[in-house]
Each structure stands twice: as structure tokens, then as C-alpha cells.
Design an enzyme around this catalytic site. Structure first.
Site, mmCIF file in Angstrom:
data_model
loop_
_atom_site.group_PDB
_atom_site.id
_atom_site.type_symbol
_atom_site.label_atom_id
_atom_site.label_comp_id
_atom_site.label_asym_id
_atom_site.label_seq_id
_atom_site.Cartn_x
_atom_site.Cartn_y
_atom_site.Cartn_z
ATOM 1 N N ALA A 197 0.681 -1.330 -0.110
ATOM 2 C CA ALA A 197 0.083 -0.142 0.037
ATOM 3 C C ALA A 197 0.531 1.281 0.006
ATOM 4 O O ALA A 197 0.333 2.245 -0.805
ATOM 5 C CB ALA A 197 -0.803 0.043 1.171
ATOM 6 N N TYR A 198 1.874 1.161 0.832
ATOM 7 C CA TYR A 198 2.774 2.346 0.922
ATOM 8 C C TYR A 198 3.346 2.649 -0.384
ATOM 9 O O TYR A 198 3.415 3.842 -0.913
ATOM 10 C CB TYR A 198 3.937 2.070 1.914
ATOM 11 C CG TYR A 198 4.992 3.112 1.893
ATOM 12 C CD1 TYR A 198 4.644 4.457 2.285
ATOM 13 C CD2 TYR A 198 6.329 2.935 1.527
ATOM 14 C CE1 TYR A 198 5.668 5.424 2.541
ATOM 15 C CE2 TYR A 198 7.166 3.844 1.579
ATOM 16 C CZ TYR A 198 7.124 5.201 2.195
ATOM 17 O OH TYR A 198 8.081 6.037 2.145
ATOM 18 N N VAL A 199 3.942 1.707 -1.375
ATOM 19 C CA VAL A 199 4.697 1.905 -2.725
ATOM 20 C C VAL A 199 3.465 2.556 -3.392
ATOM 21 O O VAL A 199 3.947 3.070 -4.437
ATOM 22 C CB VAL A 199 5.499 0.658 -3.021
ATOM 23 C CG1 VAL A 199 6.602 0.706 -2.145
ATOM 24 C CG2 VAL A 199 4.616 -0.309 -3.332
ATOM 25 N N THR B 149 1.260 4.375 -3.170
ATOM 26 C CA THR B 149 1.159 5.962 -2.986
ATOM 27 C C THR B 149 2.160 6.513 -3.483
ATOM 28 O O THR B 149 2.158 7.640 -4.123
ATOM 29 C CB THR B 149 1.055 6.277 -1.306
ATOM 30 O OG1 THR B 149 2.264 5.917 -0.675
ATOM 31 C CG2 THR B 149 -0.098 5.690 -0.914
#
Length: 247
Positions: A154-156, A158
Site C-alpha cells: 500500500a505504501y509503494v 502511494t
């Protein structure tokens, strides 16, 4: 105005600690007045203000949640009220999550995108309106977009969005000579990076880096200062990975 100031003004989001704080101080060392954006820790933000002022430039701490349009508008309004202009925007504010994709909740997903993507987007919108021609925007991604490690899905996602936004914006602002670039740190020794990691996990990442150490916040800050400088003028629409060669 302090005597050695260039008169230029930078907003650095998420600047009360870590990489953001070092960016603020590095810009100040180059004669740039700095606005220290923070969300909640006013004491830490004021500490950075004092560090910045040691370079004989001016500084101001402004509380604002970058995921709120009203807060971002106020951030720029208060900056211009104090300094009369904005020349550089450094979108450093961000949050991270270490979870497998299947375990990521909708609330966690929304928080990541609200801060990392929407926050960058809203700040860029205000920069389009208020930045002086010839200025610069530096957005933040991560080398993890290329490393593709588990627990960062999920972080990458963004940060991939931030990279694409930045490439497009570099072309939209080219007529005004406003450069837009991305800086993508690798493993860097900050409070955020160390969060929820064992020493064994940290050592494993260090062993992946050809230069065999974690990055330091000032490794990143010096690249940001270069990108907004005249020497960095011909760099535009690029993603600069600052990671010791990990990828």
C-alpha cells in the site's frame, strides 16, 4: 531580512524531525528562508526553527495537516503574509505502513493515500498558484517502488502515484520555468524508518546496500538543496534515487 539571505523562501512539509528537519537546515545553509510545516509537535518544530536561524536566515513554524485543503491554503497564506513569496516547495510529509496487502485495512489504506498522495497533490495545487516563476518543487517517493519488498504494498502504491503526478506536473509548469523532481531515499536512519524494525531486519537491509551503511538525513538533504539550486536547473521531471546503490 538577515544580511546573507538570498531572499528566497521554501516551504518544507513534515519538517519537525528526520529528513525534513535536515532539509530545512540545509536550505538555510544556502541562504534560503524556511517555513517549517508540522502536524502536532510544536516543540520539535520550534527547535528546527532555532536551528535554521543559526544560519542567519529567517524561519517560521506553521501547523497544518497536508491532507486538508483548508490547512494547506492557510499554510501558503501564512507563508506569503510573512515573507511575501514562495520560491520552493519540498513535499516531505508522509506516513508509512508495514503490512502485507491482504492485512491492510481500508482505514489504513485511506490514511496512506490521504497524506502521501492527497497531501502532495494539494500542496502542489497551491504551489501552482503561488510559486514564483523559476522556482522548484521536490516531491518525495521511495526506492522501495523499485525494490518491491513484501509488506510495503500500500505504501509503494502511494509513492508510485506521487512519481507519476510529478512527471506530469513538470510538463505543466515548464512554461514558467518551475522544475518538478522526485527524490527517492533508500533505507535511511530516521525514527520513521526504525519504526517496528528489529536490529536483524535493519542489518539485513544494510547488507543489501553496496556502500554498507544506512543513509543519513543529510545525505538526502544535500540532494534536495542541489535540485532547487541554479546548479540543478537542468534537472526536471526526474526521479533521483538516493540510496547508496541498493537498487
Amino acid at each position: 531580512m538577515p544580511s546573507n539571505s538570498t531572499g528566497n523562501v521554501a516551504i518544507v512539509t513534515g519538517a519537525s524531525r528526520g529528513i525534513g528537519a535536515d532539509i530545512a537546515c540545509e536550505l538555510a545553509a544556502h541562504g534560503i528562508n524556511v517555513v517549517i510545516n508540522y502536524v502536532s509537535n510544536v516543540a520539535k518544530a520550534n527547535e528546527v526553527v532555532n536551528r535554521v536561524k543559526e544560519h542567519n536566515v529567517d524561519a517560521l513554524a506553521i501547523q497544518a495537516d497536508v491532507s486538508s485543503r483548508k490547512d494547506v491554503q492557510r499554510l501558503f497564506f501564512e507563508t506569503i503574509s510573512k515573507f511575501g513569496q514562495v520560491d520552493y516547495l519540498i513535499n516531505n510529509a508522509g506516513v508509512i505502513l508495514y503490512k502485507f496487502i491482504e492485512d491492510t485495512s481500508e482505514e489504513e489504506y485511506d490514511q496512506l493515500f490521504n497524506v502521501n498522495v492527497k497531501g502532495t497533490f494539494l500542496c502542489c495545487q497551491q504551489a501552482i498558484e503561488h510559486l514564483k516563476d523559476g522556482g522548484a518543487i521536490v516531491n518525495f517517493s521511495t526506492s522501495l517502488t523499485a525494490m518491491m519488498l513484501p509488506r510495503y504494498g500500500a505504501y509503494v502504491a502511494t509513492k508510485g502515484a506521487v512519481e507519476q503526478l510529478s512527471r506530469t506536473l513538470s510538463r505543466e509548469l515548464a512554461d514558467r520555468k518551475i522544475r518538478v523532481n522526485v527524490v527517492s531515499p533508500g533505507p535511511t536512519d530516521t525514527e520513521l524508518f526504525m519504526q517496528d524494525k528489529t536490529q536483524e531486519q535493519v542489518n539485513a537491509l544494510v547488507n543489501m546496500i553496496p556502500l554498507k551503511r544506512l543513509g543519513k538525513p543529510d545525505d538526502i538533504a544535500s540532494v534536495v538543496a542541489f535540485l532547487v539550486s541554479e546548479e540543478g536547473y537542468w534537472i526536471n521531471g526526474q526521479n533521483i534515487r538516493v540510496n547508496g546503490g541498493i537498487v
